[in-house]
Design an enzyme around this catalytic site. Structure first.
Site, PDB file in Angstrom:
ATOM      1  N   THR A 171      -1.301  12.130  10.277  1.00  8.96           N
ATOM      2  CA  THR A 171      -2.379  12.930   9.678  1.00  8.96           C
ATOM      3  C   THR A 171      -2.571  12.435   8.237  1.00  8.96           C
ATOM      4  OG1 THR A 171      -0.662  14.613   9.382  1.00  8.96           O
ATOM      5  CG2 THR A 171      -2.220  14.961  11.172  1.00  8.96           C
ATOM      6  N   ASN A 172      -3.224  13.199   7.380  1.00  9.80           N
ATOM      7  CA  ASN A 172      -3.570  12.717   6.028  1.00  9.80           C
ATOM      8  C   ASN A 172      -2.325  12.403   5.204  1.00  9.80           C
ATOM      9  OD1 ASN A 172      -5.972  14.033   7.071  1.00  9.80           O
ATOM     10  ND2 ASN A 172      -6.794  13.853   5.012  1.00  9.80           N
ATOM     11  N   VAL A 173      -2.136  11.131   4.887  1.00  3.52           N
ATOM     12  CA  VAL A 173      -0.948  10.682   4.153  1.00  3.52           C
ATOM     13  C   VAL A 173      -1.243  10.703   2.653  1.00  3.52           C
ATOM     14  CG1 VAL A 173       0.825   8.895   4.018  1.00  3.52           C
ATOM     15  CG2 VAL A 173      -0.629   9.041   6.065  1.00  3.52           C
ATOM     16  N   ARG A 207      -6.856  20.498   6.513  1.00  5.38           N
ATOM     17  CA  ARG A 207      -6.175  19.248   6.840  1.00  5.38           C
ATOM     18  C   ARG A 207      -4.664  19.467   6.918  1.00  5.38           C
ATOM     19  NH1 ARG A 207     -10.657  18.236   7.836  1.00  5.38           N
ATOM     20  NH2 ARG A 207     -12.011  16.546   7.039  1.00  5.38           N
ATOM     21  N   LYS A 223      -9.873   1.297  14.978  1.00  2.34           N
ATOM     22  CA  LYS A 223      -8.495   1.765  15.141  1.00  2.34           C
ATOM     23  C   LYS A 223      -8.198   2.133  16.598  1.00  2.34           C
ATOM     24  CE  LYS A 223      -6.448   1.626  11.075  1.00  2.34           C
ATOM     25  NZ  LYS A 223      -5.188   0.884  10.876  1.00  2.34           N
ATOM     26  N   LYS A 271      -8.759  13.625 -10.568  1.00  9.09           N
ATOM     27  CA  LYS A 271      -9.738  14.515 -11.206  1.00  9.09           C
ATOM     28  C   LYS A 271      -9.070  15.565 -12.089  1.00  9.09           C
ATOM     29  CE  LYS A 271     -13.819  14.547  -8.225  1.00  9.09           C
ATOM     30  NZ  LYS A 271     -14.665  15.423  -7.382  1.00  9.09           N
ATOM     31  N   TYR A 304     -14.668   2.522  11.337  1.00  2.96           N
ATOM     32  CA  TYR A 304     -13.213   2.527  11.170  1.00  2.96           C
ATOM     33  C   TYR A 304     -12.538   3.142  12.396  1.00  2.96           C
ATOM     34  CZ  TYR A 304      -8.644   3.704   9.127  1.00  2.96           C
ATOM     35  OH  TYR A 304      -7.300   3.822   8.880  1.00  2.96           O
ATOM     36  N   VAL A 331       1.834   3.478   2.358  1.00  2.00           N
ATOM     37  CA  VAL A 331       2.904   3.642   3.356  1.00  2.00           C
ATOM     38  C   VAL A 331       3.916   2.505   3.249  1.00  2.00           C
ATOM     39  CG1 VAL A 331       3.425   3.948   5.803  1.00  2.00           C
ATOM     40  CG2 VAL A 331       1.309   4.892   4.860  1.00  2.00           C
ATOM     41  N   GLY A 371       0.818  -1.212   0.000  1.00  2.00           N
ATOM     42  CA  GLY A 371       0.000   0.000   0.000  1.00  2.00           C
ATOM     43  C   GLY A 371       0.851   1.260   0.000  1.00  2.00           C
TER      44      GLY A 371
END
Length: 323
Positions: free
Chosen positions: A173-175, A217, A149, A196, A145, A21, A19
């Site tokens: 945070t948002n990766v 974010r 977690k 997009k 979720y 990460v 994936g």
């Protein structure tokens, strides 16, 4: 050779190894951050179904890891979470319980699991920090979720108290970065926007962004997160989790993130905000004070540079990227 040199070799199993990460850790290790006493094993759902206890234990007995980085999870963006809260809860609970229990049963020395800032309470004060994980319900959009977690933190503490296991967790945070899931319907906000913009540029149409563009974010580049994972695995000794994030001052709005992508991909068309679509949580500002206490001089890749590198990777690998 490593044993002769007095080094005790580590066998590091990375679940979810193909994936976002996992690929970043693999790259960072290959590019010189690995050590001679470390053997890295990256596995995916093709190697074992981690929702199955017997398959998970067989995987651990096959590879005999001394250390584990646990990244495997059922993940998705806002709209997928809203539709499938039960699935997110059940699958992730099974995966996490099987991985942690197999690690305990096979004598793994340390496990570092990956959580998410969405586990924090919906109604809270900002910035959020590591002490606030369990102090209220998470946002209703992804409670399945989020609670699954959160339970990793509960299990880590219980395994330590009852068996002395060195199981801990990180909260990024948002990766985003290369090898992300760029699916527009089910992916996270940044890779979805990159896809997009790519399509809008190809077709010469306007870029439609879901929501108002106002939510804010903190984004962390996957390669920066990978370097921090190595530090946590080797140096961080607490059972309590640690937030891995850029500083509060690096927070950007979804509109600003979209504009960075537009600039990186040289998109000249119109930006349209579809305000009939949900925004999700307005902000989740996280404190990285604990990280900075340990690593005051860690250098994060500037956001626009990281966006540019990710857009370039996606454009080059469009045919084979997850989308």
């Amino acid at each position: 050779m490593t044993e002769a040199a007095g080094l005790v070799p580590k066998r590091i199993l990375v679940t979810g190894g193909t994936g976002l990460v996992g690929r970043a850790i693999e790259k960072v290790v290959a590019d010189g951050e690995g050590r001679p006493d470390e053997e890295w094993i990256f596995v995916s759902s093709r190697d074992a179904d981690l929702t199955n206890a017997a398959e998970t234990k067989a995987l651990f007995e096959q590879h005999k890891p001394t250390h584990v980085i646990h990244l495997a999870a059922m993940v998705g963006g806002l709209f997928k979470n809203i539709r499938y809260n039960l699935d997110f809860w059940r699958r992730n609970i099974h995966i996490n319980d099987n991985v942690l229990h197999s690690a305990y049963e096979t004598g793994v020395q340390k496990v570092v699991s990956c959580l998410s800032t969405c586990i924090f309470p919906d109604k809270t004060t900002y910035p959020i920090d590591e002490s606030m994980i369990h102090s209220g319900p998470p946002h209703s959009s992804n409670f399945g979720y989020s609670y699954a977690k959160r339970m990793i933190d509960i299990q880590n503490r219980a395994y330590f108290e009852q068996h002395g296991c060195r199981f801990t967790a990180v909260i990024p945070t948002n990766v985003f970065g290369p090898h992300d899931n760029f699916n527009i319907e089910d992916g996270h906000v940044l890779p979805g926007l990159i896809h997009k913009v790519y399509l809008a540029k190809q077709t010469g149409s306007a870029l439609t962004i879901w929501g108002t563009g106002k939510p804010r974010r903190q984004f962390i580049y996957s390669l920066d997160l990978a370097r921090l994972f190595l530090w946590v695995l080797r140096e961080y000794d607490e059972i309590e989790p640690i937030i891995l994030s850029v500083g509060e001052e690096e927070e950007v709005s979804i509109r600003e993130a979209a504009e960075a992508i537009v600039e990186a991909m040289d998109f000249r068309g119109e930006l349209v905000f579809d305000t009939t679509k949900a925004d999700g949580q307005f902000k989740k500002t996280a404190s990285n004070a604990k990280l900075r206490h340990y690593l005051p001089s860690f250098q994060f890749t500037p956001f626009r540079q990281a966006v540019k590198e990710t857009c370039a990777w996606f454009s080059t690998n469009y045919a084979n990227a997850r989308k």
